[in-house]
Design a protein around this motif. Sequence first.
Motif, PDB file in Angstrom:
ATOM      1  N   GLU A  28       0.732  -1.256   0.085  1.00  0.00           N
ATOM      2  CA  GLU A  28      -0.045   0.007  -0.042  1.00  0.00           C
ATOM      3  C   GLU A  28       0.861   1.190   0.014  1.00  0.00           C
ATOM      4  O   GLU A  28       0.614   2.210  -0.432  1.00  0.00           O
ATOM      5  N   ARG A  29       2.027   1.226   0.511  1.00  0.00           N
ATOM      6  CA  ARG A  29       2.764   2.316   0.582  1.00  0.00           C
ATOM      7  C   ARG A  29       3.717   2.448  -0.690  1.00  0.00           C
ATOM      8  O   ARG A  29       4.477   3.536  -0.713  1.00  0.00           O
ATOM      9  N   GLN A  30       3.600   1.705  -1.526  1.00  0.00           N
ATOM     10  CA  GLN A  30       4.570   1.848  -2.705  1.00  0.00           C
ATOM     11  C   GLN A  30       3.843   2.773  -3.402  1.00  0.00           C
ATOM     12  O   GLN A  30       2.711   2.961  -3.779  1.00  0.00           O
ATOM     13  N   MET A  31       4.554   3.956  -3.891  1.00  0.00           N
ATOM     14  CA  MET A  31       4.238   4.947  -4.813  1.00  0.00           C
ATOM     15  C   MET A  31       4.865   5.114  -6.049  1.00  0.00           C
ATOM     16  O   MET A  31       6.113   4.718  -6.361  1.00  0.00           O
ATOM     17  N   VAL A  32       4.299   5.775  -7.110  1.00  0.00           N
ATOM     18  CA  VAL A  32       4.939   6.041  -8.239  1.00  0.00           C
ATOM     19  C   VAL A  32       4.367   7.197  -8.920  1.00  0.00           C
ATOM     20  O   VAL A  32       3.324   7.869  -8.334  1.00  0.00           O
ATOM     21  N   SER A  33       4.993   7.786  -9.880  1.00  0.00           N
ATOM     22  CA  SER A  33       4.314   8.933 -10.295  1.00  0.00           C
ATOM     23  C   SER A  33       4.530   8.873 -11.924  1.00  0.00           C
ATOM     24  O   SER A  33       5.319   8.281 -12.295  1.00  0.00           O
ATOM     25  N   SER A  34       3.783   9.792 -12.561  1.00  0.00           N
ATOM     26  CA  SER A  34       3.696   9.735 -14.067  1.00  0.00           C
ATOM     27  C   SER A  34       5.173  10.082 -14.580  1.00  0.00           C
ATOM     28  O   SER A  34       5.507  11.507 -14.250  1.00  0.00           O
ATOM     29  N   ALA A  35       5.435   9.323 -15.516  1.00  0.00           N
ATOM     30  CA  ALA A  35       6.788  10.076 -16.151  1.00  0.00           C
ATOM     31  C   ALA A  35       6.660  10.479 -17.471  1.00  0.00           C
ATOM     32  O   ALA A  35       7.414  11.173 -18.224  1.00  0.00           O
ATOM     33  N   ALA A  36       5.144  10.408 -18.135  1.00  0.00           N
ATOM     34  CA  ALA A  36       4.579  10.977 -19.341  1.00  0.00           C
ATOM     35  C   ALA A  36       4.101  12.448 -19.095  1.00  0.00           C
ATOM     36  O   ALA A  36       3.375  12.478 -18.057  1.00  0.00           O
ATOM     37  N   ASN A  37       4.211  13.198 -19.993  1.00  0.00           N
ATOM     38  CA  ASN A  37       3.477  14.362 -20.024  1.00  0.00           C
ATOM     39  C   ASN A  37       1.963  14.297 -20.082  1.00  0.00           C
ATOM     40  O   ASN A  37       1.226  15.071 -19.506  1.00  0.00           O
ATOM     41  N   THR A  38       1.760  13.081 -20.970  1.00  0.00           N
ATOM     42  CA  THR A  38       0.167  12.779 -20.691  1.00  0.00           C
ATOM     43  C   THR A  38      -0.084  11.165 -20.198  1.00  0.00           C
ATOM     44  O   THR A  38       0.713  10.604 -21.123  1.00  0.00           O
ATOM     45  N   ILE A  64      -1.765  -0.212  -5.758  1.00  0.00           N
ATOM     46  CA  ILE A  64      -2.785  -0.887  -5.261  1.00  0.00           C
ATOM     47  C   ILE A  64      -2.669  -2.509  -5.787  1.00  0.00           C
ATOM     48  O   ILE A  64      -3.540  -3.235  -5.008  1.00  0.00           O
ATOM     49  N   GLY A  65      -2.278  -2.614  -6.975  1.00  0.00           N
ATOM     50  CA  GLY A  65      -2.476  -3.567  -7.565  1.00  0.00           C
ATOM     51  C   GLY A  65      -1.285  -3.974  -8.737  1.00  0.00           C
ATOM     52  O   GLY A  65      -0.893  -2.782  -9.174  1.00  0.00           O
ATOM     53  N   ARG A  66      -1.117  -5.110  -9.163  1.00  0.00           N
ATOM     54  CA  ARG A  66      -0.270  -5.317 -10.574  1.00  0.00           C
ATOM     55  C   ARG A  66      -0.867  -6.467 -11.297  1.00  0.00           C
ATOM     56  O   ARG A  66      -1.355  -7.555 -10.935  1.00  0.00           O
ATOM     57  N   LYS A  67      -0.679  -6.263 -12.763  1.00  0.00           N
ATOM     58  CA  LYS A  67      -0.920  -7.436 -13.503  1.00  0.00           C
ATOM     59  C   LYS A  67       0.042  -7.213 -14.811  1.00  0.00           C
ATOM     60  O   LYS A  67      -0.281  -6.401 -15.539  1.00  0.00           O
ATOM     61  N   GLY A  68       0.900  -8.062 -14.988  1.00  0.00           N
ATOM     62  CA  GLY A  68       2.045  -7.967 -15.950  1.00  0.00           C
ATOM     63  C   GLY A  68       2.764  -6.772 -15.787  1.00  0.00           C
ATOM     64  O   GLY A  68       3.233  -6.249 -14.870  1.00  0.00           O
ATOM     65  N   ASP A  69       2.909  -5.881 -16.882  1.00  0.00           N
ATOM     66  CA  ASP A  69       3.355  -4.472 -16.943  1.00  0.00           C
ATOM     67  C   ASP A  69       2.228  -3.241 -16.571  1.00  0.00           C
ATOM     68  O   ASP A  69       2.792  -2.361 -16.795  1.00  0.00           O
ATOM     69  N   TRP A  70       1.246  -3.771 -16.067  1.00  0.00           N
ATOM     70  CA  TRP A  70       0.311  -2.776 -15.588  1.00  0.00           C
ATOM     71  C   TRP A  70       0.043  -2.429 -14.174  1.00  0.00           C
ATOM     72  O   TRP A  70       0.140  -3.614 -13.296  1.00  0.00           O
ATOM     73  N   LEU A  71       0.074  -1.159 -13.481  1.00  0.00           N
ATOM     74  CA  LEU A  71      -0.228  -1.067 -12.154  1.00  0.00           C
ATOM     75  C   LEU A  71      -1.509  -0.625 -11.873  1.00  0.00           C
ATOM     76  O   LEU A  71      -2.164   0.287 -12.597  1.00  0.00           O
ATOM     77  N   ARG A  72      -2.292  -0.780 -10.794  1.00  0.00           N
ATOM     78  CA  ARG A  72      -3.544  -0.630 -10.424  1.00  0.00           C
ATOM     79  C   ARG A  72      -3.028   0.365  -9.470  1.00  0.00           C
ATOM     80  O   ARG A  72      -2.384  -0.090  -8.432  1.00  0.00           O
ATOM     81  N   VAL A  73      -3.543   1.778  -9.646  1.00  0.00           N
ATOM     82  CA  VAL A  73      -3.187   2.759  -8.719  1.00  0.00           C
ATOM     83  C   VAL A  73      -4.357   3.531  -8.085  1.00  0.00           C
ATOM     84  O   VAL A  73      -5.532   3.466  -8.686  1.00  0.00           O
ATOM     85  N   ARG A  85       3.251   0.586 -16.498  1.00  0.00           N
ATOM     86  CA  ARG A  85       4.160   0.735 -15.411  1.00  0.00           C
ATOM     87  C   ARG A  85       5.489   1.371 -16.128  1.00  0.00           C
ATOM     88  O   ARG A  85       5.968   2.202 -15.572  1.00  0.00           O
ATOM     89  N   PRO A  86       5.546   1.126 -17.503  1.00  0.00           N
ATOM     90  CA  PRO A  86       6.955   1.801 -17.862  1.00  0.00           C
ATOM     91  C   PRO A  86       6.734   3.363 -18.210  1.00  0.00           C
ATOM     92  O   PRO A  86       7.605   3.883 -18.252  1.00  0.00           O
ATOM     93  N   MET A  87       5.419   3.832 -18.075  1.00  0.00           N
ATOM     94  CA  MET A  87       5.279   5.280 -18.028  1.00  0.00           C
ATOM     95  C   MET A  87       5.210   5.941 -16.854  1.00  0.00           C
ATOM     96  O   MET A  87       4.791   7.111 -16.684  1.00  0.00           O
ATOM     97  N   THR A  88       5.599   5.295 -15.726  1.00  0.00           N
ATOM     98  CA  THR A  88       5.723   5.638 -14.381  1.00  0.00           C
ATOM     99  C   THR A  88       7.208   5.813 -13.924  1.00  0.00           C
ATOM    100  O   THR A  88       7.975   5.210 -14.396  1.00  0.00           O
ATOM    101  N   SER A  89       7.365   6.518 -12.801  1.00  0.00           N
ATOM    102  CA  SER A  89       8.705   6.797 -12.114  1.00  0.00           C
ATOM    103  C   SER A  89       8.629   6.786 -10.937  1.00  0.00           C
ATOM    104  O   SER A  89       7.553   6.891 -10.070  1.00  0.00           O
TER     105      SER A  89
END
Length: 153
Positions: A28-38, A64-73, A85-89
């Motif tokens: 739950e504590r894992q955080m990411v931010s958008s690495a893309a302009n959009t 809050i979750g994961r499936k392959g290269d996708w993150l539920r946020v 996920r590759p579009m996050t930082s």
Amino acid sequence: MFRSSRLPALLLAFVLSWVALPSASAAERQMVSSAANTLNMRTGPGQRYEAHWTVGKGYPFRVIGRKGDWLRVSDFENDKAWVYRPMTSKTPHHVVKAKVAVLRKSPSTRSPVVKRAVYGDVLRTLERRGDWVKVRHEGGGTGWVARRLVWGW
């Protein structure tokens, strides 16, 4: 019934199994931010799912979750979506959750105001000190903001 000689080994195996499992609170504590302009916020884990809204660079999320290269946020308004996920930082950011947040020259309410930020503004996290966070506003300007006025990491 357990034999007394097996009890320590079973107890050790039980304890080790709990240590090896990632805790829910750590996830739950894992955080990411958008690495893309959009960044598209999708209804499911894939490009075939509809994009309900977009966010800009730096926007922070809790994973809050994961499936392959996708993150539920989840975001500061508790809206949930899937992101690629590759579009996050891992670059830390905050978003203003108060109507107005005042950025100050130093971490004190007596310090001069440097800039004002409003609800939804993205702030790049530079430093943390107690109940204060040093940030750089997406529109320019650096200052300290009270942690209770922002959400992120």
